[in-house]
Design a protein around this motif. Structure first.
Motif, PDB file in Angstrom:
ATOM      1  N   THR A 261      -6.563  -4.872   2.191  1.00 29.17           N
ATOM      2  CA  THR A 261      -7.325  -3.648   2.421  1.00 29.17           C
ATOM      3  C   THR A 261      -6.567  -2.432   1.899  1.00 29.17           C
ATOM      4  O   THR A 261      -7.159  -1.495   1.361  1.00 29.17           O
ATOM      5  CB  THR A 261      -7.620  -3.481   3.923  1.00 29.17           C
ATOM      6  OG1 THR A 261      -8.105  -4.718   4.443  1.00 29.17           O
ATOM      7  CG2 THR A 261      -8.636  -2.388   4.180  1.00 29.17           C
ATOM      8  N   ALA A 262      -5.243  -2.425   2.048  1.00 26.36           N
ATOM      9  CA  ALA A 262      -4.432  -1.320   1.540  1.00 26.36           C
ATOM     10  C   ALA A 262      -4.486  -1.278   0.012  1.00 26.36           C
ATOM     11  O   ALA A 262      -4.560  -0.197  -0.595  1.00 26.36           O
ATOM     12  CB  ALA A 262      -2.996  -1.472   2.015  1.00 26.36           C
ATOM     13  N   MET A 265      -7.818   0.142  -0.966  1.00 27.99           N
ATOM     14  CA  MET A 265      -7.838   1.593  -0.752  1.00 27.99           C
ATOM     15  C   MET A 265      -7.152   2.330  -1.888  1.00 27.99           C
ATOM     16  O   MET A 265      -7.676   3.327  -2.418  1.00 27.99           O
ATOM     17  CB  MET A 265      -7.154   1.952   0.577  1.00 27.99           C
ATOM     18  CG  MET A 265      -8.076   2.057   1.747  1.00 27.99           C
ATOM     19  SD  MET A 265      -7.291   2.917   3.149  1.00 27.99           S
ATOM     20  CE  MET A 265      -7.294   4.610   2.560  1.00 27.99           C
ATOM     21  N   GLU A 288      -9.554  10.291   1.355  1.00 32.65           N
ATOM     22  CA  GLU A 288      -8.898   9.129   1.959  1.00 32.65           C
ATOM     23  C   GLU A 288      -9.774   8.497   3.041  1.00 32.65           C
ATOM     24  O   GLU A 288      -9.876   7.265   3.142  1.00 32.65           O
ATOM     25  CB  GLU A 288      -7.552   9.547   2.553  1.00 32.65           C
ATOM     26  CG  GLU A 288      -6.725   8.413   3.122  1.00 32.65           C
ATOM     27  CD  GLU A 288      -5.425   8.901   3.721  1.00 32.65           C
ATOM     28  OE1 GLU A 288      -5.306   8.887   4.957  1.00 32.65           O
ATOM     29  OE2 GLU A 288      -4.534   9.306   2.949  1.00 32.65           O
ATOM     30  N   ALA A 291     -12.557   6.556   1.351  1.00 36.85           N
ATOM     31  CA  ALA A 291     -12.017   5.318   0.778  1.00 36.85           C
ATOM     32  C   ALA A 291     -11.752   4.292   1.872  1.00 36.85           C
ATOM     33  O   ALA A 291     -11.997   3.087   1.699  1.00 36.85           O
ATOM     34  CB  ALA A 291     -10.735   5.619   0.001  1.00 36.85           C
ATOM     35  N   ALA A 292     -11.263   4.762   3.025  1.00 40.46           N
ATOM     36  CA  ALA A 292     -10.987   3.847   4.132  1.00 40.46           C
ATOM     37  C   ALA A 292     -12.271   3.217   4.653  1.00 40.46           C
ATOM     38  O   ALA A 292     -12.311   2.009   4.925  1.00 40.46           O
ATOM     39  CB  ALA A 292     -10.265   4.589   5.255  1.00 40.46           C
ATOM     40  N   ALA A 295     -13.185   0.507   2.137  1.00 38.22           N
ATOM     41  CA  ALA A 295     -12.237  -0.607   2.083  1.00 38.22           C
ATOM     42  C   ALA A 295     -12.293  -1.441   3.359  1.00 38.22           C
ATOM     43  O   ALA A 295     -12.239  -2.676   3.309  1.00 38.22           O
ATOM     44  CB  ALA A 295     -10.822  -0.072   1.862  1.00 38.22           C
ATOM     45  N   TYR A 296     -12.427  -0.778   4.504  1.00 37.14           N
ATOM     46  CA  TYR A 296     -12.484  -1.512   5.763  1.00 37.14           C
ATOM     47  C   TYR A 296     -13.798  -2.271   5.911  1.00 37.14           C
ATOM     48  O   TYR A 296     -13.846  -3.342   6.527  1.00 37.14           O
ATOM     49  CB  TYR A 296     -12.279  -0.565   6.945  1.00 37.14           C
ATOM     50  CG  TYR A 296     -10.827  -0.230   7.217  1.00 37.14           C
ATOM     51  CD1 TYR A 296     -10.196  -0.659   8.371  1.00 37.14           C
ATOM     52  CD2 TYR A 296     -10.075   0.517   6.305  1.00 37.14           C
ATOM     53  CE1 TYR A 296      -8.869  -0.353   8.630  1.00 37.14           C
ATOM     54  CE2 TYR A 296      -8.757   0.828   6.551  1.00 37.14           C
ATOM     55  CZ  TYR A 296      -8.146   0.393   7.705  1.00 37.14           C
ATOM     56  OH  TYR A 296      -6.832   0.688   7.955  1.00 37.14           O
ATOM     57  N   ALA A 321     -13.276  -1.707  -6.890  1.00 34.67           N
ATOM     58  CA  ALA A 321     -12.840  -0.370  -6.479  1.00 34.67           C
ATOM     59  C   ALA A 321     -13.577   0.717  -7.249  1.00 34.67           C
ATOM     60  O   ALA A 321     -13.933   1.762  -6.686  1.00 34.67           O
ATOM     61  CB  ALA A 321     -11.339  -0.237  -6.687  1.00 34.67           C
ATOM     62  N   ASN A 436      -4.626   1.718   5.986  1.00 34.38           N
ATOM     63  CA  ASN A 436      -4.725   3.139   5.666  1.00 34.38           C
ATOM     64  C   ASN A 436      -3.333   3.754   5.649  1.00 34.38           C
ATOM     65  O   ASN A 436      -2.994   4.566   4.770  1.00 34.38           O
ATOM     66  CB  ASN A 436      -5.614   3.829   6.712  1.00 34.38           C
ATOM     67  CG  ASN A 436      -6.044   5.231   6.319  1.00 34.38           C
ATOM     68  OD1 ASN A 436      -7.106   5.705   6.715  1.00 34.38           O
ATOM     69  ND2 ASN A 436      -5.226   5.946   5.579  1.00 34.38           N
ATOM     70  N   ALA A 439      -1.502   2.817   2.455  1.00 35.34           N
ATOM     71  CA  ALA A 439      -2.012   3.595   1.323  1.00 35.34           C
ATOM     72  C   ALA A 439      -1.521   5.038   1.391  1.00 35.34           C
ATOM     73  O   ALA A 439      -1.103   5.615   0.378  1.00 35.34           O
ATOM     74  CB  ALA A 439      -3.534   3.538   1.305  1.00 35.34           C
TER      75      ALA A 439
END
Length: 525
Positions: A261-262, A265, A288, A291-292, A295-296, A321, A436, A439
């Protein structure tokens, strides 16, 4: 260099070896092991096990661990999965039939077989120098004589102590009341367990009297765990995953950890000029956070037991991405992703050690929620994790609970490599925040040129559960700008996570950073 007029921490510099972790006694124990001739693996295990006594609400031998490491003289990043499995008789159908939509967080159903002890024994045998008797000695000593409760630990206790039940109340509280800062916490039962493990290895924990004590506690709560489940516990060496950001490789543990996940991100953040933004401004927080969310959401769909994760390559693909980044409106918050079917948490410890030969270890170790399941064994006081709450009960989901399966895990160790050389083992505690946090930490280093300590110190934010959590380190103007973008801004009572890191300079100097949000420090010699 930091402004020395202001409160803060200077980086810790040393030439021989170093440890950074969340409690000073554990950091000192690790450095003592290094000075006695132990290597980074010996020291990391010694410090980690002691942290289960120093921070018992966070971790312990009833929990799991994940490890990234590199051997002396090599820059190959290796990984070990020390997470346990659900008992063979565990069943999502059985829980659904009882009317459950999620795994009960503090029920015996959430207890998976502890994996950390097996992992520590394996790592000590395969990569350590001193042997378990020397490595476990600091934890045995402090479990017997006691550790004064530190300030951050005392801060956590009142919120966590309510989950303790039965023998958990006896072993981990003052008659049901939380221990206060300065009170001694003792765990003589755990000291005895560790003495037996030091003498007889993993069998002393997973078989015989200790296992019987654990099984009696679990079966007494209605658990389906068996002696065969405990005897079969086994860690695995795995292949780590990596991604690049501004010419730096980020290495993460593979599923069932959610380190990918990182990487996702950072792959999303590549599509924005993060370096051109105010590092502590609203614009960066907004991008951010968006993006989180994306991604999550991918994590929630994909990450599971490695035997059931089938779309990891898709999650890490650059085109994934790129498509997700295109969904972000630079001026407006999107709706939060749907709620997690599995539980998230905030309680973890992290330790990193580098020795004089430049072996580097990045180790994270947890019982999941504060005091885990709240269930402890009667004689030895082994507190069980509730990692099974990381499963979902959604039929057909790759992370659906099943017997013998590992749940999705939120704990992730990290490591950076530049130009083929490992430059930094690091970790960011904080449950679901961890990807998160990884990242954000990497971006602080590479987009803004911050030192490890400054990158750790900077204020944090996290889009979580429909809220945008923003630490008090941000200004009121930033919070208002985020609210104007449509974020539901919340200032949490407690800080977001904690972090530790050691930078390996090319000239041989080690530079340690340690989070002031925790009680710990970096120490070297």
């Amino acid at each position: 260099m930091r402004d020395l007029h202001l409160p803060g921490r200077s980086p810790v510099l040393a030439a021989n070896g170093m440890c950074a972790t969340s409690h000073p006694l554990a950091a000192k124990a690790a450095v003592d092991i290094l000075e006695r001739g132990g290597n980074a693996m010996d020291a990391a295990i010694a410090g980690a096990v002691l942290l289960g006594i120093c921070e018992p609400q966070m971790t312990g031998i009833g929990g799991d661990c994940f490890v990234l490491f590199k051997e002396a003289g090599s820059d190959e990043v290796r990984a070990l999965n020390g997470s346990g499995r659900a008992p063979a008789a565990a069943s999502a159908d059985a829980l659904r039939d009882k009317g459950h939509e999620t795994v009960p967080v503090n029920g015996v159903e959430a207890v998976t077989v502890p994996g950390a002890v097996d992992a520590f024994c394996r790592l000590s045998a395969d990569h350590g120098r001193l042997g378990l008797d020397a490595v476990l000695a600091p934890a045995i000593h402090y479990a017997e004589v006691g550790v004064p409760v530190a300030e951050r630990v005392a801060f956590d206790f009142p919120n966590d102590v309510a989950v303790l039940q039965g023998h958990g109340v006896t072993h981990y509280s003052d008659g049901g009341k939380p221990l206060k800062s300065g009170q001694l916490f003792r765990a003589p039962g755990q000291a005895e367990v560790l003495r037996r493990v030091a003498k007889d290895g993993r069998a002393a924990f997973y078989e015989g009297e200790v296992a019987e004590d654990m099984l009696a506690a679990l079966s007494g709560m209605g658990g389906v765990h068996t002696a065969e489940d405990f005897a079969a516990a086994a860690c695995d060496y795995t292949q780590p995953v990596s991604g690049d950001y501004r010419e730096t490789e980020l290495w993460e543990h593979p599923p069932n950890g959610h380190g990918a996940t990182a990487i996702l991100m950072l792959n999303i953040l590549k599509h924005f000029d993060i370096a051109g933004m105010d590092p502590w401004g609203a614009e960066r927080v907004h991008i951010e956070a968006e993006a989180a969310k994306l991604a999550y959401d991918a994590r929630n769909r994909i990450i599971a037991d490695p035997d059931h994760t089938t779309r990891l390559a898709h999650m890490l693909a650059p085109e994934t991405a790129e498509k997700l980044a295109a969904l972000i409106d630079p001026k407006k918050a999107m709706a939060a992703a749907g709620p997690l079917a599995e539980a998230v948490h905030k309680d973890t410890i992290y330790i990193t050690v580098v020795d004089k030969d430049r072996m580097a270890v990045s180790l994270i170790y947890s019982i999941f929620h504060g005091f885990g399941s709240g269930i402890a064994s009667e004689k030895f006081g082994i507190l069980f994790q509730n990692r099974g709450a990381g499963f979902t009960l959604t039929p057909g989901h790759p992370n659906e609970m099943a017997g013998g399966k590992r749940p999705m895990h939120t704990i992730i160790p990290g490591m950076l490599r530049e130009g083929g050389r490992v430059t930094m083992p690091f970790g960011v505690m904080g449950g679901a925040y961890q990807p998160n946090g990884h990242a954000r930490f990497v971006s602080n280093l590479k987009d803004f040129g911050l030192s490890p300590q400054a990158a750790i110190d900077g204020p944090r934010s996290f889009a979580d559960g429909g809220k945008l959590k923003v630490e008090r380190g941000y200004s009121e103007g930033v919070r208002q700008a985020l609210a104007d973008m449509g974020h539901d801004v919340d200032v949490p009572d407690e800080p977001i996570g904690g972090a530790q890191a050691i930078l390996l300079h090319e000239d041989g100097v080690l530079e340690g950073g340690s989070d002031p949000r925790k009680d710990g420090c970096a120490l070297g010699y």
